[in-house]
Design a protein around this motif. Sequence first.
Motif, PDB file in Angstrom:
ATOM      1  N   GLN A  16       0.834  -1.197   0.000  1.00 44.44           N
ATOM      2  CA  GLN A  16       0.000   0.000   0.000  1.00 44.44           C
ATOM      3  C   GLN A  16       0.870   1.249   0.000  1.00 44.44           C
ATOM      4  OE1 GLN A  16      -2.250  -0.971   3.499  1.00 44.44           O
ATOM      5  NE2 GLN A  16      -3.995  -1.708   2.308  1.00 44.44           N
ATOM      6  N   GLN A  28      -3.143   5.777   3.847  1.00 43.48           N
ATOM      7  CA  GLN A  28      -4.522   5.752   4.330  1.00 43.48           C
ATOM      8  C   GLN A  28      -5.520   5.921   3.187  1.00 43.48           C
ATOM      9  OE1 GLN A  28      -5.365   4.929   7.490  1.00 43.48           O
ATOM     10  NE2 GLN A  28      -7.428   4.808   6.662  1.00 43.48           N
ATOM     11  N   THR A  29      -5.173   6.719   2.194  1.00 45.52           N
ATOM     12  CA  THR A  29      -6.048   6.890   1.031  1.00 45.52           C
ATOM     13  C   THR A  29      -6.204   5.570   0.287  1.00 45.52           C
ATOM     14  OG1 THR A  29      -5.474   9.223   0.791  1.00 45.52           O
ATOM     15  CG2 THR A  29      -6.351   8.119  -1.167  1.00 45.52           C
ATOM     16  N   ILE A  31      -5.798   2.561   1.517  1.00 44.04           N
ATOM     17  CA  ILE A  31      -6.592   1.681   2.385  1.00 44.04           C
ATOM     18  C   ILE A  31      -8.081   2.011   2.236  1.00 44.04           C
ATOM     19  CG2 ILE A  31      -7.172   1.142   4.782  1.00 44.04           C
ATOM     20  CD1 ILE A  31      -4.156   1.620   5.421  1.00 44.04           C
ATOM     21  N   SER A  32      -8.413   3.285   2.302  1.00 41.17           N
ATOM     22  CA  SER A  32      -9.815   3.704   2.223  1.00 41.17           C
ATOM     23  C   SER A  32     -10.452   3.328   0.890  1.00 41.17           C
ATOM     24  CB  SER A  32      -9.930   5.207   2.449  1.00 41.17           C
ATOM     25  OG  SER A  32      -9.551   5.526   3.772  1.00 41.17           O
ATOM     26  N   ILE A  33      -9.702   3.442  -0.181  1.00 46.35           N
ATOM     27  CA  ILE A  33     -10.230   3.035  -1.488  1.00 46.35           C
ATOM     28  C   ILE A  33     -10.442   1.523  -1.511  1.00 46.35           C
ATOM     29  CG2 ILE A  33      -9.741   2.862  -3.964  1.00 46.35           C
ATOM     30  CD1 ILE A  33      -8.088   5.494  -3.617  1.00 46.35           C
ATOM     31  N   GLU A  34      -9.454   0.775  -1.034  1.00 44.96           N
ATOM     32  CA  GLU A  34      -9.536  -0.690  -1.070  1.00 44.96           C
ATOM     33  C   GLU A  34     -10.703  -1.244  -0.265  1.00 44.96           C
ATOM     34  OE1 GLU A  34      -4.868  -1.871  -1.965  1.00 44.96           O
ATOM     35  OE2 GLU A  34      -5.697  -2.311   0.017  1.00 44.96           O
ATOM     36  N   ASN A  36     -13.510   0.330   0.151  1.00 37.60           N
ATOM     37  CA  ASN A  36     -14.709   1.013  -0.352  1.00 37.60           C
ATOM     38  C   ASN A  36     -15.257   2.073   0.592  1.00 37.60           C
ATOM     39  OD1 ASN A  36     -15.011  -0.359  -2.914  1.00 37.60           O
ATOM     40  ND2 ASN A  36     -15.481  -2.170  -1.696  1.00 37.60           N
ATOM     41  N   ARG A  37     -14.385   2.698   1.354  1.00 40.85           N
ATOM     42  CA  ARG A  37     -14.792   3.787   2.237  1.00 40.85           C
ATOM     43  C   ARG A  37     -14.662   5.135   1.514  1.00 40.85           C
ATOM     44  NH1 ARG A  37     -11.781   3.834   7.639  1.00 40.85           N
ATOM     45  NH2 ARG A  37     -12.948   1.903   7.861  1.00 40.85           N
ATOM     46  N   TYR A  38     -13.861   5.178   0.461  1.00 43.38           N
ATOM     47  CA  TYR A  38     -13.581   6.424  -0.244  1.00 43.38           C
ATOM     48  C   TYR A  38     -13.624   6.169  -1.744  1.00 43.38           C
ATOM     49  CZ  TYR A  38     -10.730  10.327  -2.005  1.00 43.38           C
ATOM     50  OH  TYR A  38     -10.267  11.415  -2.694  1.00 43.38           O
TER      51      TYR A  38
END
Length: 66
Positions: A16, A28-29, A31-34, A36-38
Amino acid sequence: MKNILKEERLKRQLTQVQLAEMVNVSRQTIISIEINRYVPSVVLSLKLAKTLGLQIEDIFMLEPSD
């Protein structure tokens, strides 16, 4: 929207942190994409696709409406 970013990243044996550095975002970006939070911007989506040698629609998919 769902995505297969994690699967494609792992196929290329990228961490990552490595992918984040390649597209100039934080870990963190990624992670958030992976998870599905972002939902990334068009620009970031294009950078991710280009970095992974794919088209945007190979990574990101719209989910059918209920």
